[in-house]
Design an enzyme around this catalytic site. Structure first.
Site, PDB file in Angstrom:
ATOM      1  CB  SER A 160      -0.923   0.018   1.223  1.00 30.86           C
ATOM      2  OG  SER A 160      -1.855  -1.030   1.170  1.00 30.86           O
ATOM      3  CG  ASN A 185       2.414  -7.756   8.233  1.00 25.35           C
ATOM      4  OD1 ASN A 185       2.405  -6.524   8.294  1.00 25.35           O
ATOM      5  ND2 ASN A 185       1.460  -8.459   7.632  1.00 25.35           N
ATOM      6  CB  SER A 272      -3.970  -2.722   6.952  1.00 25.86           C
ATOM      7  OG  SER A 272      -2.861  -2.916   7.828  1.00 25.86           O
ATOM      8  CB  THR A 275      -3.527   1.669   9.727  1.00 22.05           C
ATOM      9  OG1 THR A 275      -2.342   1.416   8.957  1.00 22.05           O
ATOM     10  CG2 THR A 275      -3.794   3.163   9.757  1.00 22.05           C
ATOM     11  CE  LYS A 314      -5.580  -7.408   0.640  1.00 17.40           C
ATOM     12  NZ  LYS A 314      -4.142  -7.456   0.296  1.00 17.40           N
ATOM     13  CB  THR A 344      -3.337 -10.196   7.554  1.00 15.57           C
ATOM     14  OG1 THR A 344      -3.469  -8.835   8.010  1.00 15.57           O
ATOM     15  CG2 THR A 344      -2.252 -10.267   6.502  1.00 15.57           C
TER      16      THR A 344
END
Length: 455
Positions: A160, A185, A272, A275, A314, A344
């Protein structure tokens, strides 16, 4: 004849060297007088050694020259398996950066073999030679697009990318769970920013256009476009928001304005887990408002005949049934071009839960994510009634895995973690296995298999 001439020439040189007071290739550091060696001894030994060496080279060269390009290409990909143990010894993030650098410099094999025709399909008006892509997160800053596409991926997604450069979260932030084939991660959108990425993509795009102009004549305008803005493959650009930004929509709009001209498709990453507050944008109202603003920013730009790049979102795998229904409703109402399922997970399904690294904060990817992400994919395909192209991502490590994603509703698939473990050799393997799965079950085209388990 050439081999005989080479041997004769080398023999004459060796005979001349043997006539001196020293054997060929040997330096004498002693000041004491040296006795003259027997010429016959050195000339005979030299001829034998040189003859054997030249003979091996000639034989090897002759054999390689008879091997077809496909076989030689296969050898090169198989040879990359030899470096996997070396990468396993390195720090995960250092190994990742080394892999990106290798691809950027062309130190990876180039796929010369055509993809099986059964894998070809058209999506968004562009022809994919195969449906297997590289997910965002590997080439975050678009450093290695050409090298990665040359490996044989049907498409590559960079990012990203955030508007302003940011370092991401403190290191260490990548943890490999080798036994489980997984990675945790918490990178946090480490990015060089949209300006640096735009310069890089612009330079690559300009060079590619120049090469195309100076090489072959353009194809007919009536033909389906092969590949995209990245040449033979399709390029996706994944957009993120800065950690400290208070206006998420403004961040994504800035990304669209700066990078969309280089992208075959754009992705709004709202999933994600690294964040703070990002996943809240997946709510029905928040997502609807965000997508509207980004679509408007894209559509207000001037585009050629091919029109603006498709816009995808996404999503996370950690969503409730109600969340999925809301996202599907927004996607259908706003005519979203696609969804990527999924990012993830913050969950730790077995056998990861028993690994000491399971307590590390971050998103889990790899094999343990496969079932969760595939179930979400199937559910979304049903909710959207197959009207929206879906990209299946999460836990793919074989052609059989890719096939299951496609049967669950994926038009395209992406991998990342398995590629980090298996290296370049995994790509042709997955494509070959996927083609075999389709043929085994009687499908004449990959398109026929999309959503087969949902009918």
């Amino acid at each position: 004849m050439a081999a005989w001439s080479s041997r004769k020439l080398l023999r004459d040189v060796l005979l001349k060297k043997a006539a001196s007071n020293q054997p060929p290739g040997v330096r004498c550091f002693s000041s004491a007088p040296q006795s003259a060696p027997k010429i016959g001894y050195y000339s005979k030994k030299g001829r034998l050694l040189t003859g054997a060496t030249i003979g091996l080279l000639i034989a090897g060269g002759a054999y390689v020259s008879t091997v077809d390009e496909a076989t030689f290409c296969g050898w090169l990909f198989s040879a990359t398996k030899l470096v996997n143990p070396f990468f396993a010894l390195l720090d995960p993030e250092f190994a990742h950066n080394l892999g990106v650098s290798a691809a950027a410099r062309g130190w990876v094999p180039r796929e010369k073999r055509p993809d099986p025709s059964i894998l070809g399909l058209e999506v968004w008006g562009r022809k994919f030679s195969n449906p297997v892509g590289l997910a965002a997160g590997f080439d975050k800053n678009a450093e290695a697009v050409d090298g990665l596409l040359a490996l044989g991926f049907g498409f590559v997604e960079v990012g990203s990318v955030t508007p302003v450069p940011q370092d991401g979260n403190p290191k260490p932030r990548i943890f490999k769970l080798r036994k489980e084939g997984a990675v945790i991660n918490r990178c946090g959108f480490n990015s060089e920013g949209i300006v640096a990425v735009a310069k890089r993509l612009g330079a690559q795009h300009g060079k590619r256009k120049l090469d195309e102009t100076s090489s072959s004549t353009a194809s007919s305008n009536n033909e389906v476009k092969h590949g995209g803005k990245a040449g033979p493959g399709i390029l996706g650009v994944n957009l993120g928001k800065n950690k400290t930004s208070e206006d998420a929509a403004a961040d994504y709009v800035q990304g669209v304005h700066t990078l969309s001209q280089y992208a075959d498709y754009l992705v709004i990453n709202v999933s994600s887990p690294n964040t703070p507050g990002l996943r809240m944008l997946q709510g029905r109202k928040q997502l609807k408002d965000l997508v509207k603003k980004v679509q408007a920013a894209r559509d207000e730009m001037q585009w050629g005949e091919e029109g603006p790049p498709p816009l995808l979102v996404k999503i996370a795998p950690d969503l409730s049934k109600e969340d999925l229904e809301d996202i599907a409703a927004v996607a259908l109402a706003l005519h979203l071009d696609g969804l990527i399922i999924s990012n993830t997970t913050i969950s730790r399904p077995d056998p990861v839960s028993r690994n000491p690294l399971a307590s590390e904060t971050g998103g889990l990817s790899g094999k343990p994510l496969f079932n969760l992400s595939t179930n979400i994919l199937k559910e979304m395909y049903i909710l959207t009634r197959g009207r929206i192209p879906l990209i299946g991502c999460g836990g793919i490590s074989s052609g059989e895995d890719a096939y299951k994603k496609i049967r669950a509703g994926a038009t395209l698939v992406q991998l990342y973690t398995a590629f980090a473990y298996g290296g370049p050799a995994l790509i042709p393997q997955i494509k070959a296995e996927l083609a075999s799965c389709l043929e085994r079950d009687g499908f004449k085209s990959i398109v026929d298999a999309i959503g087969a388990d949902c009918r």
